[in-house]
Design a protein around this motif. Structure first.
Motif, PDB file in Angstrom:
ATOM      1  N   ILE A 188       0.835  -1.209   0.000  1.00  0.00           N
ATOM      2  CA  ILE A 188       0.000   0.000   0.000  1.00  0.00           C
ATOM      3  C   ILE A 188       0.868   1.257   0.000  1.00  0.00           C
ATOM      4  O   ILE A 188       2.073   1.197   0.202  1.00  0.00           O
ATOM      5  N   HIS A 189       0.194   2.386  -0.194  1.00  0.00           N
ATOM      6  CA  HIS A 189       0.826   3.694  -0.030  1.00  0.00           C
ATOM      7  C   HIS A 189      -0.154   4.580   0.727  1.00  0.00           C
ATOM      8  O   HIS A 189      -1.339   4.252   0.848  1.00  0.00           O
ATOM      9  N   THR A 190       0.352   5.676   1.257  1.00  0.00           N
ATOM     10  CA  THR A 190      -0.514   6.611   1.979  1.00  0.00           C
ATOM     11  C   THR A 190      -0.477   8.007   1.345  1.00  0.00           C
ATOM     12  O   THR A 190      -0.666   9.007   2.022  1.00  0.00           O
ATOM     13  N   TYR A 191      -0.217   8.053   0.029  1.00  0.00           N
ATOM     14  CA  TYR A 191      -0.277   9.332  -0.678  1.00  0.00           C
ATOM     15  C   TYR A 191      -1.691   9.878  -0.626  1.00  0.00           C
ATOM     16  O   TYR A 191      -2.661   9.130  -0.646  1.00  0.00           O
ATOM     17  N   ARG A 205       1.847  10.060   2.895  1.00  0.00           N
ATOM     18  CA  ARG A 205       2.873  10.261   1.872  1.00  0.00           C
ATOM     19  C   ARG A 205       4.022   9.261   1.960  1.00  0.00           C
ATOM     20  O   ARG A 205       5.153   9.574   1.667  1.00  0.00           O
ATOM     21  N   LYS A 206       3.718   8.029   2.374  1.00  0.00           N
ATOM     22  CA  LYS A 206       4.726   6.962   2.474  1.00  0.00           C
ATOM     23  C   LYS A 206       4.310   5.774   1.605  1.00  0.00           C
ATOM     24  O   LYS A 206       3.142   5.610   1.278  1.00  0.00           O
ATOM     25  N   VAL A 207       5.284   4.941   1.283  1.00  0.00           N
ATOM     26  CA  VAL A 207       5.025   3.696   0.564  1.00  0.00           C
ATOM     27  C   VAL A 207       5.408   2.549   1.482  1.00  0.00           C
ATOM     28  O   VAL A 207       6.528   2.509   1.999  1.00  0.00           O
ATOM     29  N   GLY A 208       4.467   1.633   1.707  1.00  0.00           N
ATOM     30  CA  GLY A 208       4.747   0.466   2.527  1.00  0.00           C
ATOM     31  C   GLY A 208       5.571  -0.545   1.743  1.00  0.00           C
ATOM     32  O   GLY A 208       5.615  -0.518   0.510  1.00  0.00           O
ATOM     33  N   LYS A 209       6.209  -1.460   2.458  1.00  0.00           N
ATOM     34  CA  LYS A 209       6.964  -2.516   1.802  1.00  0.00           C
ATOM     35  C   LYS A 209       6.019  -3.447   1.053  1.00  0.00           C
ATOM     36  O   LYS A 209       4.909  -3.722   1.513  1.00  0.00           O
ATOM     37  N   GLU A 220      -6.471  -1.921   6.555  1.00  0.00           N
ATOM     38  CA  GLU A 220      -6.023  -0.628   7.056  1.00  0.00           C
ATOM     39  C   GLU A 220      -6.912  -0.231   8.228  1.00  0.00           C
ATOM     40  O   GLU A 220      -8.140  -0.283   8.125  1.00  0.00           O
TER      41      GLU A 220
END
Length: 102
Positions: free
Chosen positions: A33-36, A63-67, A77
């Motif tokens: 996932i990402h949190t953009y 604004r982060k990208v998960g592994k 989530e």
């Protein structure tokens, strides 16, 4: 809430103001996932085909990208702090309860 189509998975929680404490977003299929375009932190559970927790990201900031989790089949989530508050751990099995029943 469930994101099980391409567009629902693409949108996820983007542009939302919050995720109610007792709610979650189940994304299937999903390996990362990402949190953009998000406005709040979340906890993330990565699940295998049997809903067993393979990995956890706690308090993931916007604004982060998960592994990328190669063995994950789906993701949940949650509101930030839910993992710690419920003592959720890798190896536990999650039961998915959909809106309006099971």
């Amino acid at each position: 809430m469930e994101a099980n189509s391409f567009f629902k998975r693409l949108k996820g929680l983007m542009f939302t103001k919050n995720l109610p404490l007792q709610s979650a977003l189940y994304i299937n299929p999903c390996k990362g996932i990402h949190t953009y375009f998000m406005n709040y932190n979340i906890d993330v559970l990565y699940l295998d085909i049997n809903y067993k927790i393979l990995s956890i990201d706690e308090n993931m900031e916007p604004r982060k990208v998960g592994k990328f989790r190669k063995k994950a089949v789906s993701v949940i989530e949650l509101s930030s702090g839910r993992v710690k508050g419920t003592k959720t751990e890798v190896g536990q099995v999650v039961k998915i309860i959909r809106e309006g029943g099971e």
